[in-house]
Design an enzyme around this catalytic site. Structure first.
Site, mmCIF file in Angstrom:
data_model
loop_
_atom_site.group_PDB
_atom_site.id
_atom_site.type_symbol
_atom_site.label_atom_id
_atom_site.label_comp_id
_atom_site.label_asym_id
_atom_site.label_seq_id
_atom_site.Cartn_x
_atom_site.Cartn_y
_atom_site.Cartn_z
ATOM 1 N N GLN A 194 47.085 39.184 -58.092
ATOM 2 C CA GLN A 194 46.115 38.281 -58.710
ATOM 3 C C GLN A 194 46.806 37.030 -59.254
ATOM 4 O O GLN A 194 46.146 36.153 -59.802
ATOM 5 C CB GLN A 194 45.367 39.004 -59.843
ATOM 6 C CG GLN A 194 44.545 40.189 -59.345
ATOM 7 C CD GLN A 194 43.800 40.936 -60.431
ATOM 8 O OE1 GLN A 194 43.671 42.148 -60.330
ATOM 9 N NE2 GLN A 194 43.287 40.257 -61.453
ATOM 10 N N ARG A 197 38.717 44.635 -65.516
ATOM 11 C CA ARG A 197 37.632 43.734 -65.870
ATOM 12 C C ARG A 197 37.474 43.612 -67.380
ATOM 13 O O ARG A 197 36.415 43.851 -67.930
ATOM 14 C CB ARG A 197 36.341 44.238 -65.242
ATOM 15 C CG ARG A 197 35.585 43.083 -64.612
ATOM 16 C CD ARG A 197 34.515 43.502 -63.698
ATOM 17 N NE ARG A 197 33.896 42.346 -63.099
ATOM 18 C CZ ARG A 197 32.972 42.406 -62.177
ATOM 19 N NH1 ARG A 197 32.547 43.548 -61.729
ATOM 20 N NH2 ARG A 197 32.473 41.321 -61.668
ATOM 21 N N CYS A 198 38.558 43.198 -67.991
ATOM 22 C CA CYS A 198 38.585 43.179 -69.439
ATOM 23 C C CYS A 198 39.587 42.144 -69.896
ATOM 24 O O CYS A 198 40.706 42.136 -69.434
ATOM 25 C CB CYS A 198 39.022 44.551 -69.933
ATOM 26 S SG CYS A 198 39.592 44.566 -71.613
ATOM 27 N N GLU A 258 33.859 39.155 -66.379
ATOM 28 C CA GLU A 258 33.984 40.485 -66.986
ATOM 29 C C GLU A 258 32.859 40.826 -67.935
ATOM 30 O O GLU A 258 32.773 41.968 -68.394
ATOM 31 C CB GLU A 258 35.264 40.554 -67.816
ATOM 32 C CG GLU A 258 36.495 40.139 -67.104
ATOM 33 C CD GLU A 258 37.539 39.678 -68.089
ATOM 34 O OE1 GLU A 258 37.210 38.929 -69.021
ATOM 35 O OE2 GLU A 258 38.682 40.074 -67.933
HETATM 36 N N1 MCN Z 1 31.283 31.089 -62.404
HETATM 37 C C1 MCN Z 1 30.255 30.167 -62.403
HETATM 38 N N2 MCN Z 1 29.814 29.631 -63.604
HETATM 39 C C2 MCN Z 1 30.362 30.019 -64.779
HETATM 40 C C3 MCN Z 1 31.405 30.971 -64.778
HETATM 41 C C4 MCN Z 1 31.847 31.487 -63.575
HETATM 42 O O1 MCN Z 1 29.730 29.841 -61.342
HETATM 43 N N3 MCN Z 1 29.958 29.489 -65.925
HETATM 44 C C5 MCN Z 1 31.816 31.608 -61.145
HETATM 45 C C6 MCN Z 1 33.241 31.129 -60.938
HETATM 46 O O2 MCN Z 1 33.326 29.873 -60.385
HETATM 47 C C7 MCN Z 1 33.826 32.219 -60.074
HETATM 48 C C8 MCN Z 1 33.122 33.469 -60.612
HETATM 49 O O3 MCN Z 1 31.909 33.015 -61.212
HETATM 50 O O4 MCN Z 1 33.510 32.003 -58.734
HETATM 51 C C9 MCN Z 1 33.954 34.205 -61.680
HETATM 52 O O5 MCN Z 1 34.522 33.264 -62.525
HETATM 53 P P1 MCN Z 1 35.292 33.579 -63.887
HETATM 54 O O6 MCN Z 1 34.365 34.147 -64.862
HETATM 55 O O7 MCN Z 1 36.043 32.371 -64.251
HETATM 56 O O8 MCN Z 1 36.311 34.746 -63.545
HETATM 57 P P2 MCN Z 1 37.577 34.691 -62.561
HETATM 58 O O9 MCN Z 1 37.265 33.919 -61.372
HETATM 59 O O10 MCN Z 1 38.799 34.397 -63.337
HETATM 60 O O11 MCN Z 1 37.600 36.192 -62.088
HETATM 61 C C10 MCN Z 1 38.201 37.208 -62.849
HETATM 62 C C11 MCN Z 1 37.227 38.282 -63.241
HETATM 63 C C12 MCN Z 1 38.003 39.468 -63.621
HETATM 64 S S1 MCN Z 1 39.126 39.313 -64.849
HETATM 65 C C13 MCN Z 1 37.881 40.643 -62.935
HETATM 66 S S2 MCN Z 1 38.795 41.925 -63.461
HETATM 67 C C14 MCN Z 1 36.988 40.739 -61.830
HETATM 68 C C15 MCN Z 1 35.925 39.740 -61.835
HETATM 69 O O12 MCN Z 1 36.343 38.542 -62.149
HETATM 70 N N4 MCN Z 1 37.434 41.161 -60.639
HETATM 71 C C16 MCN Z 1 36.617 41.030 -59.543
HETATM 72 N N5 MCN Z 1 35.018 39.819 -60.852
HETATM 73 C C17 MCN Z 1 35.355 40.361 -59.649
HETATM 74 N N6 MCN Z 1 34.540 40.250 -58.582
HETATM 75 C C18 MCN Z 1 34.935 40.736 -57.385
HETATM 76 N N7 MCN Z 1 34.106 40.633 -56.338
HETATM 77 N N8 MCN Z 1 36.166 41.312 -57.218
HETATM 78 C C19 MCN Z 1 36.999 41.477 -58.260
HETATM 79 O O13 MCN Z 1 38.186 42.024 -58.072
HETATM 80 CU CU1 CUM Z 2 41.918 42.760 -67.187
HETATM 81 S S1 CUM Z 2 40.861 42.997 -65.457
HETATM 82 MO MO1 CUM Z 2 40.602 41.162 -64.856
HETATM 83 O O1 CUM Z 2 41.285 40.552 -66.219
HETATM 84 O O2 CUM Z 2 41.731 40.932 -63.698
#
Ligand code: MCN
Ligand code: CUM
Length: 783
Positions: free
Chosen positions: A221, A368-369, A738
């Site tokens: 990641q 996811r935390c 998350e």
């Molecule tokens: N997004 C959006 N508008 C927002 C916030 C987010 O459109 N206000 C969109 C983002 O552009 C992105 C998605 O939603 O495409 C998730 O964005 P974000 O919340 O920033 O999270 P990350 O991209 O950093 O993803 C990490 C988060 C985590 S920590 C875990 S664990 C997890 C999760 O995302 N693992 C996943 N969702 C997952 N979803 C899939 N399919 N697979 C995983 O492994």
């Molecule tokens: Cu701690 S689960 Mo996500 O943060 O990759």
């Protein structure tokens, strides 16, 4: 010049995920899809014992098997100073055992062969002389007098205690409790669970003996960070290390850490001069890679007679496994657990935590935390419901009484966070309205008279995501700034390179939408690249819902940088002063003369063909973003269940989820993230758990013992949204990936406890299997 007016599909548009074209055609590119000439295969021998002295390894029979190239042991790794490696939490972790095994499933030896099946077969020919030792599987056992010492190799380590950590103000909290009219407490255990991504972990390590170039394809990641870690740990020159994370079949936190398998495969490739592939099987993934939770928590809330919260005290024992390898970037030992006062205006709070070594797999936090916020959210939301009932107020009313109010933001919490923005009452009101709360309470009372148990559970969570501001957050000293590089080509098409790494979140779609919003180039004209450390700007990767708060911000900022230059070019083309140029949706117009216009495409072409004297050619740039604060998404989840008191079976009737993640870039992708998280939250609440018997055997090592919800068990979800932008984020967005996993477990459990409260049931620890629910009912009946 063009005067096209097609709507730009920027922020707020449910653009279909571009990555799905290749996935639904079976054309994804996962680690196991990578085949290199001369590639060898690695399999890992794992310990059947949880704690045993290693007296010797006889690998001669395995070595003699046709097709076996080498057997790697801890002794061999030690010769290269690679038998141990540092963890992200400042501890050390064994790569291959040299002295003793410390958990079931630990890496004992590895076979490299010409074929993956030969490598597996050869494992059975390795003869290991183990001498079993006493086993510790819980913090209580770890601290008991005379407990076996797990980390006997660590200088100065005389017991199984790892750390003591505190946050908040003990004195004022003690005073609040001394003066309280009521004190309500809750003991709860958040069990060990596992992220279980569809694709297990693995890598192809390709170290070229001629050039010294090391290319490692791995399920990571955070490829940029991993490159630096490899440089620091293995002493390889960083410019010769390339980490490629191609398509990742789900991460969920499981693919943040560096696992021994990656290191062994890389060492083997270095020694043998061939690429080496290692792919975990399902059981290996479940028993040895990053787990989640395993927190034993005690919470107490001080209250005035009228139900006003006056203080919060939480203490916990963390079961860290055999090595302290929590994947988290803060200086706080329990990550962001001290967000535990949640959505409530808590005048004072105190948190204390103790970590213990046990004979279990290391690598906590994953799943996811945002670094233990899940445990914190569960603690407070369960405690709030119990407190409401004990003082005789409806839980929704109790929340209203104690929520941080809209005009209190930015809000400084008792444990030191500054919440950026929120409207907790607004989110809860919408959830209550959608679920029909008042009517449901009436129906519940009626049903109770007939002996039917209906339960309504709420959770009004506050998340904390986007690590992080450089003052408090780093990994091995590396600050958590993230980069975005944007190039607009002469024809107006662009490439965006980002430091985050999508594992299913849809970054290739959503990050293009941010550029679209800022520059007016349609998202399908923007290619998003990520996952290759040679070819993307530096950054610390994707976890803790940090991509939008950090990389999303960097993407907006780099787009604006280019827009500034584009404005200059437009002024040159329009033959007016820059101050007279206006921009909207990809068009630059002259103030007061909107017919005089050039498009971003015209400008891009001019950047290479017709730029003013003294201006550099090209339209590209890179930005690194240092977030000024974390972002605090929130929401209220409402769950309705029916419980069968005779069998303990419970069934979910309704799940209403109102989320507020600020401005939504792609509403459809956000909804998908929430659906996924609600499903995982349900699994954790209802069925998922990794347990250990007294000998340290892992129960939950396959999908028959570790139950994941399928489409059959998963409830239907009804979503709602409120939008409270983050004031410090360039596009007002907060993370959301998350939220639902963090917030929903308490809602499911609160619903079941709500149904059983009149019977006298006060708590059931997750997972709420029907057996446990039935037992709790029996125990309550027996008084
Ligand atoms: N997004 C959006 N508008 C927002 C916030 C987010 O459109 N206000 C969109 C983002 O552009 C992105 C998605 O939603 O495409 C998730 O964005 P974000 O919340 O920033 O999270 P990350 O991209 O950093 O993803 C990490 C988060 C985590 S920590 C875990 S664990 C997890 C999760 O995302 N693992 C996943 N969702 C997952 N979803 C899939 N399919 N697979 C995983 O492994
Ligand atoms: Cu701690 S689960 Mo996500 O943060 O990759």
């Amino acid at each position: 010049m063009a005067a096209e007016t097609e709507e730009i599909r920027g922020i707020g548009h449910s653009v279909r995920r571009v990555e799905d074209d290749r996935f639904i055609r079976g054309a994804g590119n996962y680690i196991d899809d990578i085949h290199l000439p001369g590639m060898l295969y690695m399999a890992i021998l794992r310990s059947p014992y949880a704690h045993a002295k290693l007296n010797g390894i006889d690998a001669s029979a395995a070595q003699a098997l046709e097709g076996v190239i080498a057997v790697v042991t801890g002794e061999l790794m030690a010769q290269h100073n690679l038998a141990w490696m540092p963890t992200l939490s400042g501890d050390t972790e064994a790569v291959l055992v040299t002295d003793k095994v410390r958990f079931q499933g630990q890496e004992v030896a590895a076979v490299i062969a010409t074929d993956p099946y030969i490598a597996k077969d050869a494992l059975e020919l390795i003869d290991v002389d183990y001498e079993p030792l006493g086993v510790v599987v819980s913090p209580d056992q770890a601290k008991a007098a005379g407990a076996p010492l797990i980390r006997d190799e660590k200088e100065g380590q005389t017991d199984n205690h790892i750390y003591h950590w505190e946050s908040g103000d003990k004195e004022s909290t003690d005073t609040a409790f001394a003066q309280a009219d009521r004190v309500v407490s809750l003991d709860t255990f958040y069990p060990r669970s596992h992220p279980s991504p569809l694709e297990t972990c693995g890598c192809v390590a390709d170290v070229n003996p001629a050039t010294g170039q090391a290319t490692i394809y791995m399920t990571s990641q955070a490829p940029q960070l991993i490159r630096t870690v490899f440089a620091l740990v293995a002493g390889l020159p960083e410019e010769k290390i390339r980490i490629v994370s191609p398509d990742i079949g789900g991460g969920f936190g499981n693919k943040v850490p560096v696992y021994p398998g990656y290191v062994i495969a890389t060492a083997a490739s270095l020694l043998l001069g061939h690429p080496v592939k290692w792919i975990e099987d399902r059981t290996e993934n479940l028993i040895s890679t990053g787990f989640a939770r395993d927190y034993h928590m005690h919470g107490e809330m001080a209250l005035k007679a009228d139900g006003t919260m006056t203080g919060l005290r939480v203490s916990l024992d963390a079961d860290e496994g055999a090595f302290f390898a929590d994947a988290q970037p803060s200086k706080f030992k329990v990550g962001l657990f001290h967000i535990v006062s949640g959505s409530y205006d808590m005048p004072t709070a105190h948190v204390s935590a103790d970590g213990y070594y046990t004979n279990k797999a290391p690598g906590g936090v994953a799943y996811r935390c945002s670094f233990r916020v899940t445990e914190a959210s569960y603690m407070i939301e369960r405690l709030v419901q119990n407190a409401a009932y004990e003082i005789g107020i409806d839980p929704a009313e109790f929340r209203t009484k104690n929520f941080i109010e809209r005009d209190q933001f930015p809000y400084k919490s008792a444990t030191g966070f500054e919440y950026d923005s929120g409207d907790y009452q607004g989110a809860m009101d919408l959830a209550l309205e959608k679920v029909g709360y008042d009517q449901l309470r009436k129906e519940q009372a009626e049903a109770r008279k007939e002996g039917h148990l209906i339960g309504i559970g709420l959770a009004s969570f506050t998340e904390v995501v986007g690590a992080g501001p450089h003052k408090d957050y780093d990994i091995l000293g590396i600050k958590m700034n993230d980069g975005a590089e944007l190039r607009v080509h002469p024809t107006g098409k662009a490439i965006l390179k980002i430091s985050s790494q999508t594992q299913g979140q849809g970054h290739e779609t959503t990050f293009a939408q941010i550029v679209a919003e800022e520059l007016g180039i349609q998202p399908e004209d923007i290619k998003v690249m990520h996952g290759d450390s040679d070819d993307t700007p530096y950054g610390l990767g994707t976890y803790a819902s940090r991509s939008t708060p950090t990389v999303g911000a960097a993407t907006a900022m780099v787009s604006r940088k280019l827009r500034d230059k584009a404005r200059k070019l437009a002024a040159h083309l329009l033959e007016v002063s820059e101050d007279d140029v206006e921009f909207e949706a990809g068009r630059f117009t002259v103030k007061g003369a909107p017919d005089k216009a050039v498009t971003i495409q015209d400008v891009a072409f001019a950047a290479y063909t017709n730029f003013p004297d003294g201006m550099e050619a090209g339209l590209e740039g890179v930005t690194y973003y240092d977030p000024p604060n974390l972002t605090f998404p929130f929401g209220t989840y409402a769950v309705v269940v029916e419980v069968d008191a005779d069998t303990g079976v419970w069934k979910v009737d309704r799940v209403v989820a109102v989320d507020d993640c600020g401005v939504r870039i792609n509403p459809m992708i956000v909804a998908g993230q929430i659906h996924g998280g609600l499903c995982e939250g349900f699994g954790i609440a209802a069925m998922e758990q990794i347990t250990f018997d007294e000998e340290g055997n892992c129960i939950g090592a396959n999908f028959l013992d570790y139950l994941l919800p399928t489409a059959w068990e998963t409830p239907r979800f009804e979503l709602g949204e409120t939008v409270t932008p983050s004031p410090h984020h360039p596009i007002g967005a907060k993370g959301v990936g998350e939220s639902a996993t963090v917030g929903s477990p308490a809602a499911y459990v609160n619903a079941v406890i709500d149904a059983l409260w009149p019977l006298g049931v006060r708590n059931i620890d997750m997972p709420l299997t029907s057996g446990k629910v039935w037992e709790a009912i029996q125990a309550a009946k027996a008084g």
